[in-house]
Design a protein around this motif. Structure first.
Motif, PDB file in Angstrom:
ATOM      1  N   HIS A 141       0.811  -1.220   0.000  1.00 34.90           N
ATOM      2  CA  HIS A 141       0.000   0.000   0.000  1.00 34.90           C
ATOM      3  C   HIS A 141       0.845   1.270   0.000  1.00 34.90           C
ATOM      4  N   VAL A 142       1.986   1.220  -0.636  1.00 35.90           N
ATOM      5  CA  VAL A 142       2.842   2.401  -0.798  1.00 35.90           C
ATOM      6  C   VAL A 142       2.638   2.930  -2.209  1.00 35.90           C
ATOM      7  N   GLN A 143       2.551   4.234  -2.352  1.00 33.09           N
ATOM      8  CA  GLN A 143       2.472   4.851  -3.678  1.00 33.09           C
ATOM      9  C   GLN A 143       3.847   5.405  -4.030  1.00 33.09           C
ATOM     10  N   ILE A 144       4.337   5.041  -5.217  1.00 31.77           N
ATOM     11  CA  ILE A 144       5.647   5.498  -5.684  1.00 31.77           C
ATOM     12  C   ILE A 144       5.474   6.039  -7.095  1.00 31.77           C
ATOM     13  N   GLY A 145       5.945   7.268  -7.326  1.00 32.67           N
ATOM     14  CA  GLY A 145       5.797   7.905  -8.625  1.00 32.67           C
ATOM     15  C   GLY A 145       6.828   7.457  -9.647  1.00 32.67           C
TER      16      GLY A 145
ATOM     17  N   GLY B 155      17.831   7.589  -0.707  1.00 29.87           N
ATOM     18  CA  GLY B 155      19.152   7.003  -0.515  1.00 29.87           C
ATOM     19  C   GLY B 155      19.184   5.765   0.368  1.00 29.87           C
ATOM     20  N   LYS B 156      20.372   5.203   0.447  1.00 29.85           N
ATOM     21  CA  LYS B 156      20.645   3.999   1.227  1.00 29.85           C
ATOM     22  C   LYS B 156      20.257   4.225   2.695  1.00 29.85           C
ATOM     23  N   GLY B 157      19.525   3.266   3.251  1.00 28.31           N
ATOM     24  CA  GLY B 157      19.219   3.296   4.674  1.00 28.31           C
ATOM     25  C   GLY B 157      18.185   4.320   5.111  1.00 28.31           C
ATOM     26  N   VAL B 158      17.488   4.942   4.179  1.00 28.76           N
ATOM     27  CA  VAL B 158      16.457   5.918   4.541  1.00 28.76           C
ATOM     28  C   VAL B 158      15.252   5.183   5.119  1.00 28.76           C
ATOM     29  N   TYR B 159      14.670   5.759   6.170  1.00 29.39           N
ATOM     30  CA  TYR B 159      13.467   5.200   6.788  1.00 29.39           C
ATOM     31  C   TYR B 159      12.319   6.179   6.585  1.00 29.39           C
ATOM     32  N   VAL B 160      11.257   5.706   5.947  1.00 31.68           N
ATOM     33  CA  VAL B 160      10.058   6.514   5.706  1.00 31.68           C
ATOM     34  C   VAL B 160       8.896   5.791   6.375  1.00 31.68           C
ATOM     35  N   GLU B 161       8.371   6.388   7.435  1.00 29.47           N
ATOM     36  CA  GLU B 161       7.349   5.718   8.230  1.00 29.47           C
ATOM     37  C   GLU B 161       5.958   5.833   7.594  1.00 29.47           C
ATOM     38  N   THR B 162       5.028   5.107   8.152  1.00 29.98           N
ATOM     39  CA  THR B 162       3.641   5.070   7.724  1.00 29.98           C
ATOM     40  C   THR B 162       3.061   6.475   7.575  1.00 29.98           C
ATOM     41  N   HIS B 163       2.322   6.686   6.490  1.00 27.36           N
ATOM     42  CA  HIS B 163       1.582   7.921   6.203  1.00 27.36           C
ATOM     43  C   HIS B 163       2.452   9.143   5.907  1.00 27.36           C
ATOM     44  N   VAL B 164       3.763   9.003   5.815  1.00 25.23           N
ATOM     45  CA  VAL B 164       4.611  10.137   5.407  1.00 25.23           C
ATOM     46  C   VAL B 164       4.288  10.463   3.954  1.00 25.23           C
ATOM     47  N   ARG B 165       4.247  11.742   3.637  1.00 29.91           N
ATOM     48  CA  ARG B 165       3.950  12.222   2.282  1.00 29.91           C
ATOM     49  C   ARG B 165       5.176  12.943   1.731  1.00 29.91           C
ATOM     50  N   ILE B 166       5.659  12.478   0.585  1.00 30.08           N
ATOM     51  CA  ILE B 166       6.836  13.062  -0.064  1.00 30.08           C
ATOM     52  C   ILE B 166       6.422  13.460  -1.474  1.00 30.08           C
ATOM     53  N   GLY B 167       6.685  14.704  -1.842  1.00 28.88           N
ATOM     54  CA  GLY B 167       6.328  15.202  -3.165  1.00 28.88           C
ATOM     55  C   GLY B 167       7.255  14.677  -4.243  1.00 28.88           C
ATOM     56  N   SER B 168       7.271  15.349  -5.373  1.00 32.04           N
ATOM     57  CA  SER B 168       8.093  14.950  -6.519  1.00 32.04           C
ATOM     58  C   SER B 168       9.426  15.694  -6.529  1.00 32.04           C
ATOM     59  N   ARG B 169      10.416  15.070  -7.215  1.00 31.56           N
ATOM     60  CA  ARG B 169      11.749  15.643  -7.371  1.00 31.56           C
ATOM     61  C   ARG B 169      12.396  15.967  -6.023  1.00 31.56           C
ATOM     62  N   VAL B 170      12.210  15.075  -5.063  1.00 33.17           N
ATOM     63  CA  VAL B 170      12.785  15.196  -3.724  1.00 33.17           C
ATOM     64  C   VAL B 170      14.006  14.290  -3.659  1.00 33.17           C
ATOM     65  N   LYS B 171      15.072  14.791  -3.053  1.00 32.72           N
ATOM     66  CA  LYS B 171      16.278  13.990  -2.866  1.00 32.72           C
ATOM     67  C   LYS B 171      16.500  13.803  -1.373  1.00 32.72           C
TER      68      LYS B 171
ATOM     69  N   GLU C 237       7.070  18.746   0.562  1.00 38.62           N
ATOM     70  CA  GLU C 237       6.584  19.219  -0.736  1.00 38.62           C
ATOM     71  C   GLU C 237       7.621  18.945  -1.826  1.00 38.62           C
ATOM     72  N   ASP C 238       7.302  19.305  -3.053  1.00 42.18           N
ATOM     73  CA  ASP C 238       8.179  19.071  -4.206  1.00 42.18           C
ATOM     74  C   ASP C 238       9.518  19.801  -4.072  1.00 42.18           C
ATOM     75  N   GLY C 239      10.540  19.204  -4.680  1.00 44.45           N
ATOM     76  CA  GLY C 239      11.829  19.864  -4.843  1.00 44.45           C
ATOM     77  C   GLY C 239      12.644  20.053  -3.592  1.00 44.45           C
ATOM     78  N   VAL C 240      12.391  19.285  -2.554  1.00 45.62           N
ATOM     79  CA  VAL C 240      13.102  19.426  -1.281  1.00 45.62           C
ATOM     80  C   VAL C 240      14.352  18.548  -1.278  1.00 45.62           C
ATOM     81  N   PHE C 241      15.420  19.052  -0.649  1.00 50.21           N
ATOM     82  CA  PHE C 241      16.651  18.290  -0.428  1.00 50.21           C
ATOM     83  C   PHE C 241      16.758  17.994   1.059  1.00 50.21           C
ATOM     84  N   ILE C 242      16.984  16.709   1.405  1.00 51.10           N
ATOM     85  CA  ILE C 242      17.182  16.291   2.790  1.00 51.10           C
ATOM     86  C   ILE C 242      18.529  15.580   2.854  1.00 51.10           C
ATOM     87  N   GLY C 243      19.466  16.152   3.581  1.00 47.19           N
ATOM     88  CA  GLY C 243      20.823  15.631   3.649  1.00 47.19           C
ATOM     89  C   GLY C 243      20.939  14.342   4.450  1.00 47.19           C
TER      90      GLY C 243
END
Length: 194
Positions: free
Chosen positions: A17-21, A45-61, A75-81
């Motif tokens: 039940h995950v949506q991936i663009g 990236g490697k080892g990233v944890y995305v929990e239940t119901h998290v919403r990530i837009g497009s073109r996010v790194k 939202e779209d276009g966000v960079f997370i180090g």
């Protein structure tokens, strides 16, 4: 999962039940929990944890080993180090006041929003309940405990405003007020209004 043209590394774990663009890439040892949503053209990236119901837009790194817990919206276009951590409970405890182990129903999730084009440097901690504005820039290792206005550079623990940045992330100088808002000068882009 909705079938589309995305890539999931064989060593990543993507629950049901995950949506991936389209054109999104999820690398090894990433863990995407049920009911999370990831937009198009993202790089997880490697080892990233995305929990239940998290919403990530497009073109996010999202760089290696970042943790995004329930209640986070990107939202779209966000960079997370790398190694960025988002918290989600203002009053965390492992047990209830009577000593029982807390279950999902005992957590009080406080939402966090990262707006279009913002960037968060390596190792930053984002305390829940804040909004990070459009094109804001969070310095590496900062601890964000309050809202960050658009185009604002924040640094430190707790993170404090240190200036303003352009859409290209370079410093804005010669800040002045106008009827349209603030105007700053970028050595690369010229004058911008924010």
């Amino acid at each position: 999962m909705t079938e589309s043209s995305f890539f999931v590394h064989p060593l990543a774990e993507v629950e049901e039940h995950v949506q991936i663009g389209d054109k999104t890439r999820i690398w090894r040892h990433a863990h995407i929990r049920s009911y999370a949503s990831i937009g198009a053209e993202c790089n997880i990236g490697k080892g990233v944890y995305v929990e239940t119901h998290v919403r990530i837009g497009s073109r996010v790194k999202i760089q290696n080993n970042a943790s995004l817990f329930e209640g986070v919206s990107i939202e779209d276009g966000v960079f997370i180090g790398p190694h960025v951590c988002f918290t989600n409970d203002m009053y965390p405890r492992a047990i209830t006041p009577d000593g029982r182990l807390k279950g999902a129903e005992d957590w009080e999730v406080t939402p966090t929003l990262v707006k279009y084009g913002a960037s968060i440097g390596a190792g930053a901690v984002i305390v829940c309940g804040v909004t990070i504005g459009e094109f804001a820039l969070i310095g590496a290792g900062s601890v964000v405990t309050r809202d960050v206005p658009p185009h604002t550079l924040v640094l430190g623990n707790p993170a404090r405003p240190r200036g303003y940045v352009c859409r290209c992330a370079r410093p804005l100088r010669e800040i002045r007020e106008s009827e349209a808002g603030r105007i700053g000068h970028c050595e690369r882009c010229g004058d911008i209004t924010f």
